[in-house]
Design an enzyme around this catalytic site. Structure first.
Site, PDB file in Angstrom:
ATOM      1  N   ASP A 100     -24.999 -12.339 -39.130  1.00 56.88           N
ATOM      2  CA  ASP A 100     -23.417 -11.776 -37.803  1.00 56.88           C
ATOM      3  C   ASP A 100     -22.691 -12.282 -38.683  1.00 56.88           C
ATOM      4  O   ASP A 100     -22.114 -13.206 -37.632  1.00 56.88           O
ATOM      5  CB  ASP A 100     -24.605 -11.054 -37.393  1.00 56.88           C
ATOM      6  CG  ASP A 100     -25.259  -9.565 -37.403  1.00 56.88           C
ATOM      7  OD1 ASP A 100     -26.410  -9.767 -37.965  1.00 56.88           O
ATOM      8  OD2 ASP A 100     -25.512  -9.387 -36.490  1.00 56.88           O
ATOM      9  N   LYS A 162     -20.976  -4.469 -39.533  1.00 52.95           N
ATOM     10  CA  LYS A 162     -21.374  -3.662 -38.544  1.00 52.95           C
ATOM     11  C   LYS A 162     -20.078  -3.618 -37.963  1.00 52.95           C
ATOM     12  O   LYS A 162     -18.237  -4.555 -37.995  1.00 52.95           O
ATOM     13  CB  LYS A 162     -21.802  -4.928 -37.791  1.00 52.95           C
ATOM     14  CG  LYS A 162     -22.195  -5.282 -36.994  1.00 52.95           C
ATOM     15  CD  LYS A 162     -23.154  -6.206 -36.164  1.00 52.95           C
ATOM     16  CE  LYS A 162     -22.767  -6.767 -34.565  1.00 52.95           C
ATOM     17  NZ  LYS A 162     -23.638  -7.974 -34.271  1.00 52.95           N
ATOM     18  N   LYS A 196     -24.900  -1.185 -38.977  1.00 49.14           N
ATOM     19  CA  LYS A 196     -25.152  -1.626 -37.786  1.00 49.14           C
ATOM     20  C   LYS A 196     -23.960  -0.967 -36.549  1.00 49.14           C
ATOM     21  O   LYS A 196     -22.621  -1.705 -36.548  1.00 49.14           O
ATOM     22  CB  LYS A 196     -25.277  -2.819 -36.944  1.00 49.14           C
ATOM     23  CG  LYS A 196     -25.881  -3.451 -36.072  1.00 49.14           C
ATOM     24  CD  LYS A 196     -26.397  -5.235 -36.750  1.00 49.14           C
ATOM     25  CE  LYS A 196     -26.539  -5.643 -35.054  1.00 49.14           C
ATOM     26  NZ  LYS A 196     -26.696  -7.227 -35.292  1.00 49.14           N
TER      27      LYS A 196
END
Length: 260
Positions: A100, A162, A196
């Site tokens: 991430d 995300k 996400k």
């Protein structure tokens, strides 16, 4: 999922959860506790997300089938891509399945190509490891900039978009989520992509709202653990309460001051 009951919905959301411990004072004992929490009576979460320094420790303890995610360039979204690449490569060597990465979001306004090039460099360095680009949407303020950030990250080769780190005043929001999902929908690369939401998701209702939005934009049934993750540390207890039938949707979750 209008054809399912709340307990079934809660179980499906647990399966999409990236259970997270990114506290500054996190320890190996905290990671061990996270792994225990991640194995619930209603099934395992999709992944745990932890600091890079704990990846090797966690890898040896993780149950089969559960993914291991870590963060790089977190939370500041700096511009030293070589340092980011080195951190990511070490995490991969230690056993992480997913990275991430906080993009250089401050450069989106005025130089969006910069962020895309940085994502592309990281993509090339880490090979086929799943790459989630954290856009820090709450700091971009303008919906047009959020869209530019999303498209830039996808052009650079990100597998997931995300929303946020959870460290800023504004984290995930449904309007920002819709922009990210529409960018995924309109992507023409042919790659399998995911979404996400992260930060501020504290209840079953919060999590379900993002899942429902994903299915609205992408098509019913799109939101599975392969394409949809929820980045959260505190929502699991409420999902379990709903799965256990101890809380009905709309009731006040334990430990909160509002309906949500």
């Amino acid at each position: 999922m209008t054809d399912t009951n709340p307990a079934e919905e809660a179980r499906a959301l647990i399966a999409c959860l990236d259970l997270t411990d990114l506290n500054d004072g996190s320890s190996e004992a905290d990671v061990d506790a996270l792994i225990e929490r991640a194995q619930t009576p209603h099934g395992n979460v999709a992944a745990i997300c932890i600091w890079p320094r704990f990846v090797a420790h966690a890898k040896a303890r993780l149950p089969a089938g559960m993914k291991l995610a870590t963060v790089v360039n977190f939370p500041d979204g700096g511009e030293d891509i070589e340092a980011v690449i080195a951190e990511a490569k070490q995490a991969i060597a230690d056993g992480t399945d997913e990275i991430d990465y906080v993009i250089a979001y401050r450069r989106i306004d005025g130089d969006p190509g910069y962020a895309a090039r940085q994502v592309e460099k990281l993509r090339e360095a880490i090979g086929g490891v799943t790459l989630k680009a954290i856009l820090e949407t709450g700091e971009l303020h303008d919906p047009a900039l959020i869209e530019v950030a999303a498209v830039s990250a996808l052009h650079g080769g990100a597998d997931f978009l995300k929303t946020s780190t959870g460290r800023t005043q504004t984290s995930a929001t449904l309007p920002a989520a819709r922009i990210l999902l529409r960018s995924i929908l309109q992507d023409e690369s042919g790659r399998a992509l995911g979404f996400k939401p992260s930060g501020g998701i504290r209840s079953f209702e919060d999590a379900r709202a993002y899942r429902d939005l994903a299915d609205e934009v992408m098509g019913k049934g799109w939101a599975t653990p392969e394409t949809f993750r929820i980045g959260a540390s505190g929502v699991l207890a409420d999902l379990l309460a709903v799965a256990d039938g101890k809380r009905a949707p709309g009731e006040r979750p334990a430990g909160t001051g509002s309906a949500y």
